[in-house]
Design a protein around this motif. Structure first.
Motif, PDB file in Angstrom:
ATOM      1  N   CYS A  36       0.816  -1.173  -0.086  1.00 38.94           N
ATOM      2  CA  CYS A  36       0.045   0.098   0.121  1.00 38.94           C
ATOM      3  C   CYS A  36       0.840   1.325  -0.084  1.00 38.94           C
ATOM      4  O   CYS A  36       1.614   1.493   0.836  1.00 38.94           O
ATOM      5  CB  CYS A  36      -0.867   0.037   1.223  1.00 38.94           C
ATOM      6  N   ARG A  38      -0.148   4.293   0.870  1.00 37.15           N
ATOM      7  CA  ARG A  38      -0.192   4.818   2.106  1.00 37.15           C
ATOM      8  C   ARG A  38       0.463   4.256   3.478  1.00 37.15           C
ATOM      9  O   ARG A  38       0.755   5.141   4.215  1.00 37.15           O
ATOM     10  CB  ARG A  38      -1.942   5.187   2.138  1.00 37.15           C
ATOM     11  N   CYS A  39       0.062   3.114   3.561  1.00 37.24           N
ATOM     12  CA  CYS A  39       0.409   2.614   4.860  1.00 37.24           C
ATOM     13  C   CYS A  39       1.229   1.443   4.833  1.00 37.24           C
ATOM     14  O   CYS A  39       1.778   0.732   5.751  1.00 37.24           O
ATOM     15  CB  CYS A  39      -0.743   2.176   5.869  1.00 37.24           C
ATOM     16  N   ASN A  41       1.047  -1.454   4.036  1.00 41.03           N
ATOM     17  CA  ASN A  41       0.356  -2.936   4.304  1.00 41.03           C
ATOM     18  C   ASN A  41       0.767  -3.677   2.908  1.00 41.03           C
ATOM     19  O   ASN A  41       0.516  -3.136   1.881  1.00 41.03           O
ATOM     20  CB  ASN A  41      -0.948  -2.629   4.699  1.00 41.03           C
ATOM     21  N   CYS A  54      -6.859  -1.508   0.052  1.00 52.51           N
ATOM     22  CA  CYS A  54      -5.854  -1.912   1.100  1.00 52.51           C
ATOM     23  C   CYS A  54      -6.508  -2.563   2.483  1.00 52.51           C
ATOM     24  O   CYS A  54      -7.594  -1.922   2.821  1.00 52.51           O
ATOM     25  CB  CYS A  54      -5.087  -0.861   1.524  1.00 52.51           C
ATOM     26  N   CYS A  57      -5.527   0.176   5.576  1.00 53.93           N
ATOM     27  CA  CYS A  57      -6.252   1.547   5.928  1.00 53.93           C
ATOM     28  C   CYS A  57      -7.363   1.661   5.127  1.00 53.93           C
ATOM     29  O   CYS A  57      -8.020   2.752   5.022  1.00 53.93           O
ATOM     30  CB  CYS A  57      -5.056   2.568   5.640  1.00 53.93           C
TER      31      CYS A  57
END
Ligand SMILES: [Zn+2]
Length: 308
Positions: A36, A38-39, A41, A54, A57
């Motif tokens: 991911c 953003r995070c 993951n 995801c 998040c």
């Protein structure tokens, strides 16, 4: 993953659907599995045909989100064909040629696509040159010869760094626009492109005096002995005049230098498919750029922004 189509027949059969293009981009963007943006993951599940969510998040994204394809309304199949064509143009691609090949109604769309692709020709985090490297500068554009050490009207000063591979000839090159030929400009150019400790060959210009204190081995020779850099400079100028009829605006010169570097450093690659894959790999690693961002620093009349 090192899989790429070997020829046009393979290319056409591999990328005959949007789904196949998306799958290929997925493996280039996440070669070790989803991650991911953003995070970070590592788990996601598909939502419909295009989006993923995801697991960490709940961010929903497509494989093209955050890449140069992000805001394009054109199918990936068309993009893939554009990239296949661009990487097959030995002498460089022109916007007019791309417009004709894809049957675009608008020259500007073709121009914008080419500029997006030029931005993808520099690999993020690429390696610096090393070993023996010849460094020189040359003026591009303008009719009158310029004076060294100061700017000349209508010209751009371009730094050239060339790996000297001895019997094997020229290795990789790097090019970059220089503000001037001062020591500060030249040292910044070298430090950003050549590994410390390398042996650097230049002419006797005083702008190179700091090479030793900056951690390089410095060999200075007569200007006319910089044969590799001079060869690259003349090939570059011929290419700009030939493929682009010299019609390269100073504002965009840096991107043409990137295109030339991409092609030159892969000149011995016999597989067009590998160039195609490398360009796509970079394209999913760099962020999106709009037409407005591309033309915002261009002088004169600015075209209106639009989605392409
Ligand atoms: Zn996430």
């Amino acid at each position: 993953m090192e899989e790429y189509p070997k020829n046009l027949v393979e290319f056409e059969s591999w990328f005959s659907t949007e789904h196949a293009c998306r799958d290929y981009l997925y493996t280039l963007r996440w070669p070790n599995g989803f991650c991911c943006p953003r995070c970070a993951n590592l788990k996601a599940w598909p939502i419909g045909a295009i989006l993923f969510e995801c697991a960490g998040c709940n961010y929903q994204l497509s494989v093209t989100a955050g890449t140069i394809f992000q805001d394009s309304h054109k199918p990936l199949m068309v993009w893939f064909r554009a990239i296949w064509w661009v990487t097959g143009q030995k002498n460089g691609a022109s916007a007019l040629g791309l417009k004709r090949m894809l049957g675009f109604g608008s020259y500007r769309t073709a121009w914008t696509w080419l500029h997006k692709l030029r931005r993808a020709m520099v690999r993020p985090g690429r390696n610096k040159l090393s070993g023996i490297v010849e460094v020189d500068e040359t003026f591009i554009g303008g009719a009158k010869p310029g004076k060294r050490g100061r700017g000349a009207a209508g010209k751009a000063l371009v730094g050239i760094a060339v790996e000297d591979k001895g019997d094997k000839g020229i290795g990789r090159i790097r090019l970059g626009i220089l503000k001037d030929a001062s020591g500060d400009s030249l040292m910044t150019f070298v430090q950003n492109r050549v590994v410390g400790g390398s042996r650097i060959r230049t002419d006797e210009w005083g702008g190179y005096n700091r090479l030793v204190s900056d951690g390089y081995i410095h060999v200075s020779v007569k200007k006319n002995e910089l044969k590799l850099a001079h060869l690259v400079a003349s090939l570059l100028k011929r290419w700009l005049l030939g493929t682009h009829q010299g019609a390269v605006s100073p504002e965009h010169l840096a991107y043409y230098l990137d295109e030339y570097t991409f092609r030159f450093n892969r000149r011995t690659s016999t597989h067009r498919g590998m160039l195609f894959m490398r360009l796509l790999e970079n394209a999913v690693q760099i962020g999106p750029v709009t037409h407005r961002q591309m033309v915002q620093h261009v002088r004169g009349r600015k075209p209106k922004d639009h989605k392409i």
